[in-house]
Enzyme design. Structure first.
Site, PDB file in Angstrom:
ATOM      1  N   GLY A 155     -57.483  65.543 -62.069  1.00  0.00           N
ATOM      2  CA  GLY A 155     -56.063  65.651 -61.773  1.00  0.00           C
ATOM      3  C   GLY A 155     -55.824  65.621 -60.283  1.00  0.00           C
ATOM      4  O   GLY A 155     -56.615  65.047 -59.521  1.00  0.00           O
ATOM      5  N   ARG A 156     -54.755  66.279 -59.846  1.00  0.00           N
ATOM      6  CA  ARG A 156     -54.380  66.228 -58.427  1.00  0.00           C
ATOM      7  C   ARG A 156     -55.490  66.766 -57.522  1.00  0.00           C
ATOM      8  O   ARG A 156     -55.857  66.143 -56.525  1.00  0.00           O
ATOM      9  CB  ARG A 156     -53.100  67.041 -58.210  1.00  0.00           C
ATOM     10  CG  ARG A 156     -51.872  66.520 -58.929  1.00  0.00           C
ATOM     11  CD  ARG A 156     -50.678  67.408 -58.610  1.00  0.00           C
ATOM     12  NE  ARG A 156     -49.487  67.027 -59.329  1.00  0.00           N
ATOM     13  CZ  ARG A 156     -49.128  67.515 -60.517  1.00  0.00           C
ATOM     14  NH1 ARG A 156     -49.905  68.417 -61.111  1.00  0.00           N
ATOM     15  NH2 ARG A 156     -48.014  67.123 -61.104  1.00  0.00           N
ATOM     16  N   ILE A 157     -56.007  67.947 -57.852  1.00  0.00           N
ATOM     17  CA  ILE A 157     -57.008  68.566 -56.977  1.00  0.00           C
ATOM     18  C   ILE A 157     -58.326  67.812 -57.044  1.00  0.00           C
ATOM     19  O   ILE A 157     -58.955  67.538 -56.013  1.00  0.00           O
ATOM     20  CB  ILE A 157     -57.199  70.049 -57.338  1.00  0.00           C
ATOM     21  CG1 ILE A 157     -55.897  70.821 -57.087  1.00  0.00           C
ATOM     22  CG2 ILE A 157     -58.336  70.658 -56.520  1.00  0.00           C
ATOM     23  CD1 ILE A 157     -55.900  72.254 -57.599  1.00  0.00           C
ATOM     24  N   ARG A 177     -59.804  63.413 -69.707  1.00  0.00           N
ATOM     25  CA  ARG A 177     -59.277  62.942 -70.992  1.00  0.00           C
ATOM     26  C   ARG A 177     -58.783  61.503 -70.903  1.00  0.00           C
ATOM     27  O   ARG A 177     -58.944  60.717 -71.825  1.00  0.00           O
ATOM     28  CB  ARG A 177     -58.134  63.848 -71.459  1.00  0.00           C
ATOM     29  CG  ARG A 177     -58.577  65.199 -71.986  1.00  0.00           C
ATOM     30  CD  ARG A 177     -57.407  66.003 -72.486  1.00  0.00           C
ATOM     31  NE  ARG A 177     -56.428  66.247 -71.440  1.00  0.00           N
ATOM     32  CZ  ARG A 177     -55.273  66.872 -71.626  1.00  0.00           C
ATOM     33  NH1 ARG A 177     -54.925  67.317 -72.816  1.00  0.00           N
ATOM     34  NH2 ARG A 177     -54.451  67.069 -70.616  1.00  0.00           N
ATOM     35  N   THR A 235     -63.871  75.952 -58.378  1.00  0.00           N
ATOM     36  CA  THR A 235     -62.651  76.465 -57.747  1.00  0.00           C
ATOM     37  C   THR A 235     -61.495  76.423 -58.748  1.00  0.00           C
ATOM     38  O   THR A 235     -60.331  76.500 -58.357  1.00  0.00           O
ATOM     39  CB  THR A 235     -62.277  75.640 -56.497  1.00  0.00           C
ATOM     40  OG1 THR A 235     -62.145  74.260 -56.857  1.00  0.00           O
ATOM     41  CG2 THR A 235     -63.324  75.776 -55.403  1.00  0.00           C
ATOM     42  N   ARG A 237     -61.233  77.952 -62.712  1.00  0.00           N
ATOM     43  CA  ARG A 237     -61.117  79.273 -63.329  1.00  0.00           C
ATOM     44  C   ARG A 237     -62.517  79.734 -63.723  1.00  0.00           C
ATOM     45  O   ARG A 237     -63.310  78.961 -64.269  1.00  0.00           O
ATOM     46  CB  ARG A 237     -60.205  79.237 -64.558  1.00  0.00           C
ATOM     47  CG  ARG A 237     -58.731  79.054 -64.236  1.00  0.00           C
ATOM     48  CD  ARG A 237     -58.160  80.292 -63.542  1.00  0.00           C
ATOM     49  NE  ARG A 237     -56.745  80.143 -63.221  1.00  0.00           N
ATOM     50  CZ  ARG A 237     -56.278  79.707 -62.063  1.00  0.00           C
ATOM     51  NH1 ARG A 237     -57.124  79.357 -61.100  1.00  0.00           N
ATOM     52  NH2 ARG A 237     -54.974  79.634 -61.855  1.00  0.00           N
ATOM     53  N   GLU A 266     -63.000  88.256 -62.959  1.00  0.00           N
ATOM     54  CA  GLU A 266     -62.285  88.511 -61.707  1.00  0.00           C
ATOM     55  C   GLU A 266     -61.250  89.633 -61.869  1.00  0.00           C
ATOM     56  O   GLU A 266     -60.522  89.660 -62.858  1.00  0.00           O
ATOM     57  CB  GLU A 266     -61.593  87.209 -61.298  1.00  0.00           C
ATOM     58  CG  GLU A 266     -61.106  87.151 -59.878  1.00  0.00           C
ATOM     59  CD  GLU A 266     -60.643  85.747 -59.491  1.00  0.00           C
ATOM     60  OE1 GLU A 266     -59.643  85.656 -58.763  1.00  0.00           O
ATOM     61  OE2 GLU A 266     -61.266  84.765 -59.918  1.00  0.00           O
ATOM     62  N   HIS A 284     -61.506  83.934 -54.058  1.00  0.00           N
ATOM     63  CA  HIS A 284     -60.339  83.197 -54.580  1.00  0.00           C
ATOM     64  C   HIS A 284     -59.415  82.748 -53.441  1.00  0.00           C
ATOM     65  O   HIS A 284     -58.240  83.102 -53.373  1.00  0.00           O
ATOM     66  CB  HIS A 284     -59.566  84.043 -55.595  1.00  0.00           C
ATOM     67  CG  HIS A 284     -58.839  83.213 -56.606  1.00  0.00           C
ATOM     68  ND1 HIS A 284     -58.736  83.562 -57.924  1.00  0.00           N
ATOM     69  CD2 HIS A 284     -58.181  82.025 -56.489  1.00  0.00           C
ATOM     70  CE1 HIS A 284     -58.032  82.653 -58.588  1.00  0.00           C
ATOM     71  NE2 HIS A 284     -57.696  81.711 -57.729  1.00  0.00           N
ATOM     72  N   GLY A 286     -58.720  79.480 -52.714  1.00  0.00           N
ATOM     73  CA  GLY A 286     -58.329  78.082 -52.873  1.00  0.00           C
ATOM     74  C   GLY A 286     -57.031  77.691 -52.206  1.00  0.00           C
ATOM     75  O   GLY A 286     -56.952  76.686 -51.497  1.00  0.00           O
TER      76      GLY A 286
END
Length: 320
Positions: A155-157, A177, A235, A237, A266, A284, A286
């Site tokens: 995706g974007r990241i 996917r 980075t 979950r 976490e 965390h 990011g």
């Protein structure tokens, strides 16, 4: 006047945007998590709620938000919210996509570099005054140029990480996917099966949302497919990875190393991770840039304002 329940610790600009829109603000001035007494008193008065990733918003919490029309999650992920229950109660849920893409991609690549080149181990080496001069075999690491980056999720990241990897001369493969034609056109990436990616990649970077289908998706079976020289970066979950299985791999050097920004339980970090010198651990971070966090605050409250003014949210994750 509509009232919005909002944690004091998010950027101050969010409060100004709400006030300019003529909305009241309910906040806990001491910062941190709302104490039970404060929550029980104020939650039923809230027409909107800006939630943080560590706010677990289940049916019980939603029942206290009896007037609430919109929950704006101050994060791109929203696995902390019971979306089905919120939708059934007629509440919009929103997130903050796009605005933290570059910040998270930067952090991901920082973990890649730190893991590949033993940066944290080297820093400790220097601080412990162990450095006695240059040696041919001192902390030899992985040179990234010519190596293969495997993206689990494009995706974007993931695509932003690929862009950075391409600039380092890395080959890119991805599992997703659907085909990401733009990613392929701009970086030369190839879409492959997950098994092929795990067996082939020198660096594997996870960029998936957490849901029932991705919980412990990276399990002992998949981890066993990795090269002994490979590095795993997460980075996304923490719960996507079977952390215990990964720790066993790291202890036995079945894989070279790992970089974490998220953890299965976490904020509790498995103490075994703290003992390993082939793991880079970040708290965390990011989206932890001023630019990203300010933008996240702005999009969160703009979603609240849009809904409370009678319109549709800007970045909804559900429909009602």
């Amino acid at each position: 006047m509509y009232k919005v329940l909002i944690p004091e610790k998010i950027p101050h600009a969010a409060f100004e945007l709400l006030r300019k829109a003529g909305l009241g603000v309910i906040s806990y001035k001491a910062g941190g998590k709302f104490p039970t007494a404060f929550w029980n008193k104020q939650a039923p008065l809230a027409d909107g709620f800006v939630s943080l990733l560590d706010n677990r918003i289940d049916a019980k919490v939603l029942s206290r938000l009896s007037k609430c029309k919109v929950i704006a999650n101050y994060a791109v992920g929203f696995n902390n919210i019971d979306i089905t229950e919120a939708s059934a109660r007629g509440m919009y849920v929103t997130n903050t996509p796009d605005v933290l893409t570059d910040a998270t991609a930067d952090l991901t690549f920082a973990l890649i570099l730190a893991s590949a080149r033993h940066i944290i181990e080297g820093d400790g080496f220097m601080r412990q005054r162990k450095f006695k001069g240059w040696k041919p075999d001192l902390l030899l690491g992985m040179q990234l140029s010519g190596k293969t980056l495997g993206l689990v999720g494009a995706g974007r990241i993931g695509a932003a990480v690929a862009k950075r990897a391409a600039a380092f001369g890395m080959k890119i493969i991805y599992f997703n996917r659907s085909r990401n034609q733009k990613l392929e056109d701009t970086t030369g990436a190839r879409k492959v099966t997950l098994a092929s990616l795990m067996k082939t990649a020198d660096v594997i970077s996870l960029h998936l949302p957490l849901n029932k289908g991705t919980y412990h998706m990276v399990d002992s079976k998949l981890l066993a497919m990795m090269k002994t020289t490979a590095i795993l970066i997460n980075t996304a979950r923490g719960e996507i990875v079977d952390e215990q299985a990964l720790i066993r791999m790291l202890k036995t050097k079945a894989i070279s190393g790992a970089g974490f920004d998220v953890y299965e339980n976490e904020p509790v970090v498995n103490p075994d991770l703290l003992k390993l010198n082939n793991v880079v651990l970040a708290p965390h971070l990011g989206s932890a840039t001023e630019t990203a966090r300010n933008a996240m605050a702005a999009i969160s409250v703009k979603n609240v304002i849009a809904v409370l003014k009678g319109g549709k949210p800007i970045t909804p994750v559900n429909t009602i």
